[in-house]
Design an enzyme around this catalytic site. Sequence first.
Site, PDB file in Angstrom:
ATOM      1  N   ARG A 175       0.834  -1.198   0.000  1.00  0.00           N
ATOM      2  CA  ARG A 175       0.000   0.000   0.000  1.00  0.00           C
ATOM      3  C   ARG A 175       0.873   1.255   0.000  1.00  0.00           C
ATOM      4  NH1 ARG A 175      -5.380   0.076   3.481  1.00  0.00           N
ATOM      5  NH2 ARG A 175      -6.277   2.018   2.725  1.00  0.00           N
ATOM      6  N   HIS A 177       1.083   4.098  -2.958  1.00  0.00           N
ATOM      7  CA  HIS A 177       0.813   5.503  -2.644  1.00  0.00           C
ATOM      8  C   HIS A 177       2.024   6.367  -2.958  1.00  0.00           C
ATOM      9  CE1 HIS A 177      -3.022   5.239  -0.023  1.00  0.00           C
ATOM     10  NE2 HIS A 177      -2.944   4.203  -0.836  1.00  0.00           N
ATOM     11  N   ASN A 226      -4.671   9.544   3.165  1.00  0.00           N
ATOM     12  CA  ASN A 226      -3.719   8.469   3.465  1.00  0.00           C
ATOM     13  C   ASN A 226      -4.398   7.289   4.161  1.00  0.00           C
ATOM     14  OD1 ASN A 226      -3.749   8.967   6.214  1.00  0.00           O
ATOM     15  ND2 ASN A 226      -1.602   9.622   6.343  1.00  0.00           N
ATOM     16  N   HIS A 259      -5.270  -6.183  -3.659  1.00  0.00           N
ATOM     17  CA  HIS A 259      -6.247  -6.341  -2.574  1.00  0.00           C
ATOM     18  C   HIS A 259      -6.510  -7.809  -2.248  1.00  0.00           C
ATOM     19  CE1 HIS A 259      -8.144  -2.028  -2.606  1.00  0.00           C
ATOM     20  NE2 HIS A 259      -6.963  -2.074  -2.037  1.00  0.00           N
TER      21      HIS A 259
HETATM   22  C1  LIG Z   1      -1.893   9.737   8.077  1.00  0.00           C
HETATM   23  O1  LIG Z   1      -1.016   8.696   8.503  1.00  0.00           O
HETATM   24  C2  LIG Z   1      -0.186   9.031   9.593  1.00  0.00           C
HETATM   25  C3  LIG Z   1       0.772   7.881   9.830  1.00  0.00           C
HETATM   26  O2  LIG Z   1       0.136   6.663  10.010  1.00  0.00           O
HETATM   27  C4  LIG Z   1      -1.060   9.362  10.808  1.00  0.00           C
HETATM   28  O3  LIG Z   1      -0.244   9.711  11.903  1.00  0.00           O
HETATM   29  C5  LIG Z   1      -1.974  10.525  10.463  1.00  0.00           C
HETATM   30  O4  LIG Z   1      -2.843  10.801  11.521  1.00  0.00           O
HETATM   31  C6  LIG Z   1      -2.788  10.233   9.211  1.00  0.00           C
HETATM   32  N1  LIG Z   1      -3.515  11.424   8.808  1.00  0.00           N
HETATM   33  C7  LIG Z   1      -4.832  11.431   8.645  1.00  0.00           C
HETATM   34  C8  LIG Z   1      -5.409  12.750   8.299  1.00  0.00           C
HETATM   35  O5  LIG Z   1      -5.501  10.442   8.743  1.00  0.00           O
END
Ligand SMILES: *[C@@H]1O[C@H](CO)[C@@H](O)[C@H](O)[C@H]1NC(C)=O
Length: 333
Positions: free
Chosen positions: A65, A69, A97, A197
């Site tokens: 993944r 990305h 993410n 997947h």
């Molecule tokens: C994105 O991933 C990071 C690392 O896993 C995490 O700390 C962060 O909260 C995530 N951001 C969102 C907006 O979900």
Amino acid sequence: MSNRLVNMAAWVTAMAAILCLVTPAAAKLSTEYYAKSCPKVEEIVSDVVTTKQITTPTTAAGALRLFFHDCFVGGCDASVLVSSNSFNRAERDADDNISLPGDGFDAIIRAKTALELQCPGIVSCADILALATRNLVVMLGGPFYRVRLGRKDAVASSVASVQGNLPGANMTADQLISLFAKKKFTVQDLVVLSGAHTVGFSHCGEFARRIYGYKNGGHDPGLNPRFALALQKACANYQKDPTIAAFNDIMTPGKFDNMYFQNLLRGLGLLESDTVLVTDKRTKPLVELYAANQTAFFHDFARAMEKLSVFGVKTGRKGEVRRRCTEFNDLSV
Ligand SMILES: *[C@@H]1O[C@H](CO)[C@@H](O)[C@H](O)[C@H]1NC(C)=O
Ligand SMILES: *[C@@H]1O[C@H](CO)[C@@H](O)[C@H](O)[C@H]1NC(C)=O
Ligand SMILES: *[C@@H]1O[C@H](CO)[C@@H](O)[C@H](O)[C@H]1NC(C)=O
């Protein structure tokens, strides 16, 4: 005669020089890139990620993944590994993410640490991510493919760069196809890469709309009814606990195989972006092919991964070899 041969040779050399100038960065990558500077690179990455996968079986799906990305957002340049700091909100903290799995990150950081002991400052984080992903796919039973090396690490990573570059869990076939086309990836690339997947999991929030209150309180008709019911139960507390997740491939979640495609044909696709692949007439024949023939899936997946792994790579002075994968060498940026 010999004069003409000489002219011919000069012409060939000139053409080669011109071709070299217009050759994309990917052509500069080579499987021998570290043959002198870090000959054990493959062995070291393999040892570290094998151990990590054995102790933490979610590592492989996490790395896959992460790799996807990373590559789809500005090329395979390890920009996704950079942590945010007070100056910069990095790519990995983008809203889309969908909480990138920590086990994938950890495998890369460990491999980097081991490599810095053997050959400091030589092997890029982008190369480690590419190699680790390939090794983990193979470890789960998936196909081997060649990973050429020599990627440099990005010197920028921003939340803004993610916008519009990643597939969303609820995208339509049109949206997915055009997202891939924008990056010169074909409909076949889309379908075969979705086959990743076959491992991993998705959080309930990504498919909640399909199982709760979908038009008149029912579930998405694209879902097998018993599967929908099981998901409703499993996800019952997802608003209180957003970490609750379901396997992407409920039949053989730990194995890299073609079960994902067989699942799609039975209404067992977890995300809307999975299910649309069987409802769209451009993608359905490929789903049927891969469901029926794992050899064809493995063959095409290997080719698509080779293509993905050189997408938008940076070479020469277009990047750096980071000392730590989570930060740029110049900490002021
Ligand atoms: C994105 O991933 C990071 C690392 O896993 C995490 O700390 C962060 O909260 C995530 N951001 C969102 C907006 O979900
Ligand atoms: C997907 O979900 C987002 C928010 O969850 C929504 O804004 C968007 O319209 C949805 N897209 C489709 C194609 O349903
Ligand atoms: C499965 O696909 C492979 C690779 O494309 C092909 O060589 C083989 O003939 C196919 N097998 C069947 C049973 O169609």
